[in-house]
Scaffold this active site. Structure first.
Site, PDB file in Angstrom:
ATOM      1  N   ASP A  62       0.845  -1.196   0.000  1.00 15.83           N
ATOM      2  CA  ASP A  62       0.000   0.000   0.000  1.00 15.83           C
ATOM      3  C   ASP A  62       0.881   1.247   0.000  1.00 15.83           C
ATOM      4  OD1 ASP A  62      -1.874   2.084   0.663  1.00 15.83           O
ATOM      5  OD2 ASP A  62      -3.217   0.535   1.406  1.00 15.83           O
ATOM      6  N   SER A 112      -7.057   4.153  -1.614  1.00 15.70           N
ATOM      7  CA  SER A 112      -6.908   2.701  -1.695  1.00 15.70           C
ATOM      8  C   SER A 112      -8.219   1.982  -1.976  1.00 15.70           C
ATOM      9  CB  SER A 112      -6.313   2.159  -0.385  1.00 15.70           C
ATOM     10  OG  SER A 112      -5.019   2.660  -0.183  1.00 15.70           O
ATOM     11  N   GLU A 239      -5.914  -8.021  25.048  1.00 15.75           N
ATOM     12  CA  GLU A 239      -4.503  -7.638  25.179  1.00 15.75           C
ATOM     13  C   GLU A 239      -4.328  -6.321  25.912  1.00 15.75           C
ATOM     14  OE1 GLU A 239      -0.555  -7.271  22.263  1.00 15.75           O
ATOM     15  OE2 GLU A 239      -2.565  -7.466  21.414  1.00 15.75           O
ATOM     16  N   GLU A 332      -1.224  -7.939   1.903  1.00 15.54           N
ATOM     17  CA  GLU A 332      -1.027  -6.495   1.866  1.00 15.54           C
ATOM     18  C   GLU A 332      -0.012  -6.040   2.904  1.00 15.54           C
ATOM     19  OE1 GLU A 332      -3.431  -2.261   2.319  1.00 15.54           O
ATOM     20  OE2 GLU A 332      -3.962  -3.976   3.574  1.00 15.54           O
ATOM     21  N   HIS A 341       2.268   8.505   5.333  1.00 16.31           N
ATOM     22  CA  HIS A 341       1.348   9.566   5.757  1.00 16.31           C
ATOM     23  C   HIS A 341       1.913  10.335   6.947  1.00 16.31           C
ATOM     24  CE1 HIS A 341      -1.988   9.054   3.072  1.00 16.31           C
ATOM     25  NE2 HIS A 341      -2.239   7.802   3.427  1.00 16.31           N
ATOM     26  N   ASP A 378      -1.136  -0.068  -4.827  1.00 14.13           N
ATOM     27  CA  ASP A 378      -2.412   0.529  -5.207  1.00 14.13           C
ATOM     28  C   ASP A 378      -2.223   1.966  -5.671  1.00 14.13           C
ATOM     29  OD1 ASP A 378      -1.589   1.174  -2.657  1.00 14.13           O
ATOM     30  OD2 ASP A 378      -3.528   0.856  -1.705  1.00 14.13           O
ATOM     31  N   HIS A 379      -1.231   2.645  -5.125  1.00 10.73           N
ATOM     32  CA  HIS A 379      -0.922   4.026  -5.469  1.00 10.73           C
ATOM     33  C   HIS A 379       0.463   4.337  -4.930  1.00 10.73           C
ATOM     34  CE1 HIS A 379      -1.522   4.961  -1.259  1.00 10.73           C
ATOM     35  NE2 HIS A 379      -2.679   4.305  -1.322  1.00 10.73           N
ATOM     36  N   HIS A 458      -1.238  10.832  -0.807  1.00 11.10           N
ATOM     37  CA  HIS A 458      -0.869   9.919  -1.885  1.00 11.10           C
ATOM     38  C   HIS A 458      -0.308  10.715  -3.052  1.00 11.10           C
ATOM     39  CE1 HIS A 458      -4.148   6.862  -0.433  1.00 11.10           C
ATOM     40  NE2 HIS A 458      -3.176   7.056   0.457  1.00 11.10           N
TER      41      HIS A 458
END
Length: 499
Positions: A62, A112, A239, A332, A341, A378-379, A458
């Site tokens: 990704d 995405s 957790e 993925e 990001h 995807d990009h 992106h």
């Protein structure tokens, strides 16, 4: 042709700010299908030997654009004490490659959801929409009805193939959700994320679609994060006692999955994951975090931690290989995108290397005479690599022309080889901090950015698809992203003339 002409007129009206040339621009799902199949037939006209693929494994990094691939290759080599520039990753060794256009139906720079839909269903759709054609409007529940798209996973299941998803994000995130989900808003991962009107109109959140939907409930392997979307409000996370489920409908979807799959195996940590026995358990469901999995740099191994992406891939292949008919597996590396990001190149590169390790694991376990293995993104992201830096300089370091002294910009300060076009690393005001005074190799270092944004965006340039195995030779030149779907479908499902 009437449907296409009407769709083109709608496109010119719907896509704001766009000037479309006088050409056939697909604007509907059938038009995209027609275009994809026509492109496939042109590729198939080449006189190359083909065999049917028994299995397909698609790796999606990704946000793994070309700059990320190059920088991660150097990073991997340097971490091994080698010459990073000449280092070769596993992905580099795949036999065939093509450039891939990544725009969505309504955006030059896509998200995405739309790109994953293009890859999994062969149709360009609107950004933010998963598994539904471009006729739907983002966030409008009713507008999606009647425009749902079949996915490669659904078609594979109809043919009796096993299916599985492995991701480092939540299993209901955009890319994995495109294998089983259909929604006009990618963020509707649980009912708590949905507006009242969408619930009243009968739209279903992605967690429910995974557990009870026609494709989701048939998945043989589900591995990733996202426990909170499957647990009711008030139910403590196993957790993290200070965290709880988020479902407002009171449903415990993990318990429902276990009841529906008494011979299945559920795991929320590495120890339970290791207890999975493909000879005894029919299905595997693993949710290792309330939200996304940890970045590879932060992941804790051992029984109480999380399995690596490579470990999850090895187990998924072992589980899916029990099928006499073959399988389809999506893997993925989703947190490459999240690190970008955040303007944090080190985590992005390390997660890319982790995905490459997973590809290497897969290639050791499969027969390429019967398995199509492909890697793509995807990009892309806005990270760039430049500055005439000397060979051998740490890829995360500052630019040095001679390998010793940092090169100075016009403001008299150094700059790093990797820089983002936008994002949180932009300087406050006009005074740029000198990165030569920082440890740019530090885990939490944020590379400088040109445009100040709270989160980096992106990017819209072409990405790369690389492949080996049956059908891989069809990846060549520059292709539209939906064509990836048609090549996979043909390699796996299309009848042959001699059958």
């Amino acid at each position: 042709m009437k449907y296409l002409a009407c769709g083109l007129a709608a496109t010119m009206t719907a896509v704001s700010g766009a000037s479309l040339a006088a050409q056939d621009v697909p604007a509907t799902a059938p038009a995209f299908v027609e275009q994809g199949r026509a492109a496939l037939e042109r590729l198939k006209a080449a006189p190359e030997p083909r065999t049917r693929a028994r299995n397909v494994i698609i790796f999606i990094g990704d946000g793994m654009g070309v700059s990320t691939i190059t920088a991660a290759r150097i990073h991997a080599g340097q971490r091994l004490g080698r010459d990073g520039e000449s280092h070769e990753t596993t992905m580099d060794g795949l036999d065939h490659a093509a450039l891939v256009k990544t725009y969505s139906f309504d955006a030059q720079v896509s998200d995405s959801a739309a790109t994953a839909t293009a890859i999994m269903s062969g149709v360009r759709t609107r950004s933010g929409v998963i598994g539904i054609g471009p006729e739907a409007q983002n966030g409008d529940c009713a507008s999606g009805r009647g425009y749902e798209l079949p996915s490669l996973f659904g078609l594979a299941q109809q043919r009796g193939l096993a299916t599985g998803i492995v991701t480092t994000t939540t299993v209901t995130h955009a890319t994995p959700a495109a294998t089983f989900g259909q929604t006009v808003q990618r963020n509707w991962e649980s009912d708590a994320d949905m507006p009242p009107l969408a619930l009243e109109q009968g739209c279903i959140d992605l967690a429910r679609q995974l557990v009870e939907g026609p494709v989701g409930r048939q998945l043989d392997v589900i591995l990733g994060g996202g426990r909170a979307a499957f647990a009711p409000e008030g139910q403590a996370d196993p957790e993290y006692p200070d965290k709880a489920g988020k479902r407002r409908d009171g449903r415990d979807l993990v318990a429902e999955w276990r009841a529906a799959n008494p011979d299945g195996h559920y795991a929320w940590n590495s120890g339970q994951f290791a207890a999975f026995d493909p000879a005894r358990h029919t299905k595997l469901f693993g949710l290792f975090e309330p939200s996304h999995l940890q970045f590879e740099e932060d992941r804790t191994a051992g029984e109480g931690g999380e399995p690596s992406l490579a470990e999850m891939v090895a187990t998924a292949i072992a589980a899916l290989s029990r099928s006499d008919q073959g399988y389809v597996l999506l893997v993925e590396g989703g947190r490459i995108d999240h690190a970008h990001h955040g303007g944090n190149a080190r985590r992005a590169l390390t997660d890319t290397v982790a995905m490459d390790d997973a590809v290497a694991t897969a290639l050791r376990l499969v027969d390429l005479d019967e398995t199509l293995v492909l890697t793509t993104a995807d990009h892309s992201h806005t990270i760039t690599m430049g500055g005439y830096t000397a060979r051998g300089t740490p890829i995360l370091g500052v630019v040095s022309h001679d390998g010793e002294q940092p090169h100075k910009a016009r403001d008299g300060k150094a700059y790093t080889t990797l820089i983002y076009a936008n994002g949180p690393g932009a300087p406050e005001g006009h005074d740029r901090h000198d990165p030569a005074e920082d440890d740019t190799l530090a885990l939490n270092y944020r590379q400088h950015a040109a445009v100040p944004l709270s989160t980096e965006t992106h990017a819209g340039e072409d990405v790369v698809v690389r492949a080996s195995g049956p059908g891989a030779h069809l990846f060549r030149g520059t292709i539209d992203q939906p064509l990836i779907y048609y090549i996979m479908e043909d390699a796996l499902l299309a009848p042959r003339p001699d059958e």
